[in-house]
Design an enzyme around this catalytic site. Sequence first.
Site, PDB file in Angstrom:
ATOM      1  N   ASN A  10      84.302  54.246  44.868  1.00 48.87           N
ATOM      2  CA  ASN A  10      83.231  53.708  44.031  1.00 48.87           C
ATOM      3  C   ASN A  10      83.349  54.370  42.657  1.00 48.87           C
ATOM      4  OD1 ASN A  10      80.853  52.972  42.811  1.00 48.87           O
ATOM      5  ND2 ASN A  10      79.506  54.084  44.222  1.00 48.87           N
ATOM      6  N   TRP A  11      83.846  53.604  41.709  1.00 48.57           N
ATOM      7  CA  TRP A  11      84.069  54.182  40.371  1.00 48.57           C
ATOM      8  C   TRP A  11      82.773  54.325  39.593  1.00 48.57           C
ATOM      9  CZ3 TRP A  11      89.048  51.381  38.052  1.00 48.57           C
ATOM     10  CH2 TRP A  11      90.137  51.644  38.886  1.00 48.57           C
ATOM     11  N   LYS A  12      81.696  53.743  40.078  1.00 50.82           N
ATOM     12  CA  LYS A  12      80.389  53.783  39.409  1.00 50.82           C
ATOM     13  C   LYS A  12      80.521  53.303  37.955  1.00 50.82           C
ATOM     14  CE  LYS A  12      78.948  57.336  42.581  1.00 50.82           C
ATOM     15  NZ  LYS A  12      78.018  58.401  42.880  1.00 50.82           N
ATOM     16  N   HIS A  96      73.505  50.957  47.511  1.00 45.77           N
ATOM     17  CA  HIS A  96      73.860  52.353  47.204  1.00 45.77           C
ATOM     18  C   HIS A  96      72.579  53.099  46.826  1.00 45.77           C
ATOM     19  CE1 HIS A  96      75.544  55.845  45.205  1.00 45.77           C
ATOM     20  NE2 HIS A  96      76.678  55.577  45.821  1.00 45.77           N
ATOM     21  N   GLU A  98      71.941  55.084  44.577  1.00 48.16           N
ATOM     22  CA  GLU A  98      71.624  55.092  43.144  1.00 48.16           C
ATOM     23  C   GLU A  98      70.927  53.790  42.742  1.00 48.16           C
ATOM     24  OE1 GLU A  98      75.555  56.162  41.788  1.00 48.16           O
ATOM     25  OE2 GLU A  98      75.278  58.140  42.676  1.00 48.16           O
ATOM     26  N   GLU A 166      75.531  57.596  53.655  1.00 51.53           N
ATOM     27  CA  GLU A 166      75.667  58.492  52.514  1.00 51.53           C
ATOM     28  C   GLU A 166      74.371  59.297  52.352  1.00 51.53           C
ATOM     29  OE1 GLU A 166      78.828  57.062  49.572  1.00 51.53           O
ATOM     30  OE2 GLU A 166      76.950  56.117  49.018  1.00 51.53           O
ATOM     31  N   GLY A 172      77.785  63.526  45.099  1.00 48.40           N
ATOM     32  CA  GLY A 172      78.087  64.172  43.817  1.00 48.40           C
ATOM     33  C   GLY A 172      77.682  65.629  43.738  1.00 48.40           C
ATOM     34  N   SER A 210      80.582  63.539  48.693  1.00 45.52           N
ATOM     35  CA  SER A 210      81.452  64.691  48.405  1.00 45.52           C
ATOM     36  C   SER A 210      82.691  64.756  49.295  1.00 45.52           C
ATOM     37  CB  SER A 210      80.638  65.995  48.476  1.00 45.52           C
ATOM     38  OG  SER A 210      79.628  65.989  47.495  1.00 45.52           O
ATOM     39  N   GLY A 231      83.113  58.725  45.798  1.00 45.30           N
ATOM     40  CA  GLY A 231      82.715  58.566  44.402  1.00 45.30           C
ATOM     41  C   GLY A 231      83.650  59.339  43.484  1.00 45.30           C
ATOM     42  N   GLY A 232      83.265  60.563  43.150  1.00 43.54           N
ATOM     43  CA  GLY A 232      83.996  61.368  42.160  1.00 43.54           C
ATOM     44  C   GLY A 232      85.498  61.439  42.411  1.00 43.54           C
TER      45      GLY A 232
HETATM   46  C1  PEP Z   1      79.026  57.819  46.225  1.00 42.24           C
HETATM   47  O1  PEP Z   1      78.300  57.819  45.259  1.00 42.24           O
HETATM   48  O2  PEP Z   1      79.166  56.767  46.892  1.00 42.24           O
HETATM   49  C2  PEP Z   1      79.693  59.052  46.586  1.00 42.24           C
HETATM   50  C3  PEP Z   1      80.019  59.221  47.825  1.00 42.24           C
HETATM   51  O3  PEP Z   1      79.911  59.968  45.579  1.00 42.24           O
HETATM   52  P1  PEP Z   1      80.689  61.375  45.710  1.00 42.24           P
HETATM   53  O4  PEP Z   1      81.924  61.141  46.525  1.00 42.24           O
HETATM   54  O5  PEP Z   1      80.988  61.755  44.300  1.00 42.24           O
HETATM   55  O6  PEP Z   1      79.755  62.312  46.387  1.00 42.24           O
END
Ligand code: PEP
Length: 248
Positions: A10-12, A96, A98, A166, A172, A210, A231-232
């Site tokens: 997920n590049w957000k 998600h 967010e 999640e 994050g 994470s 994500g990251g």
């Molecule tokens: C996400 O936002 O879907 C996610 C899992 O982010 P991260 O891997 O950065 O925790």
Amino acid sequence: MTRRVLIAGNWKMNMLRADGEALATALASGVAPGVAADLLVCPPATLIASVAAKLSGSAVSVGGQDCHMNESGAHTGDIAAAMIKDLGAGYVIVGHSERRADHAESDETVKSKASAALAAALIPIICVGETEGERDAGKAESVVGSQLRGSIPETATEDTIVIAYEPVWAIGTGRTPTVDDIAAMHSHMRQVAGSVLGGSDNLRLLYGGSVKPGNAMEILALRDVDGALVGGASLKAEDFLGIAAAAE
Ligand code: PEP
């Protein structure tokens, strides 16, 4: 029962065109032949078409990060599931945390979006997860169970959707639940989703929060974990491919 692992990035709200295309090119050329997982990247909507073009013919597919619940109409700034499909996507993330937080999306909204995705022949990745306060209060399983019951559309089957657990506090932050906690939650989710869907042996359940190359192997080894939503670490080809390699 054969559930193929899915590693989804997920590049957000990151990447302008040059960087996104460069990352897609690096993924297409770096992915190991015969990789043991389905790979997916979900760039911002602005980049779905150009990233899909760069990934064409590779083992990496493309998805969206959100879609509107309606097919079309007066919804300024929104994007319909069929539009995402039309750009070359096969999946779309819905619900998600967010979006649930920033746009006040309820389970009912998420369910409508997942339903719209299915109608457009996209696979919705339906996200659920508890807050830190809910976990501390011992309510994680009941919160996630209720999100699942409220967010899975009637038209879904165990083969046409993906669910991502999640925990909000792990996104994050560099923090993850223990593997025992992830295993327990995924087992609970398979049971709840199975009662909604009439079966869940084929249902893919992803863990997100994470995930990095260093912790992917122990998480992906869990029986009810069928992949990761990243994500990251999906913003660097080396890290994303390192997570994919842990699926071996
Ligand atoms: C996400 O936002 O879907 C996610 C899992 O982010 P991260 O891997 O950065 O925790």
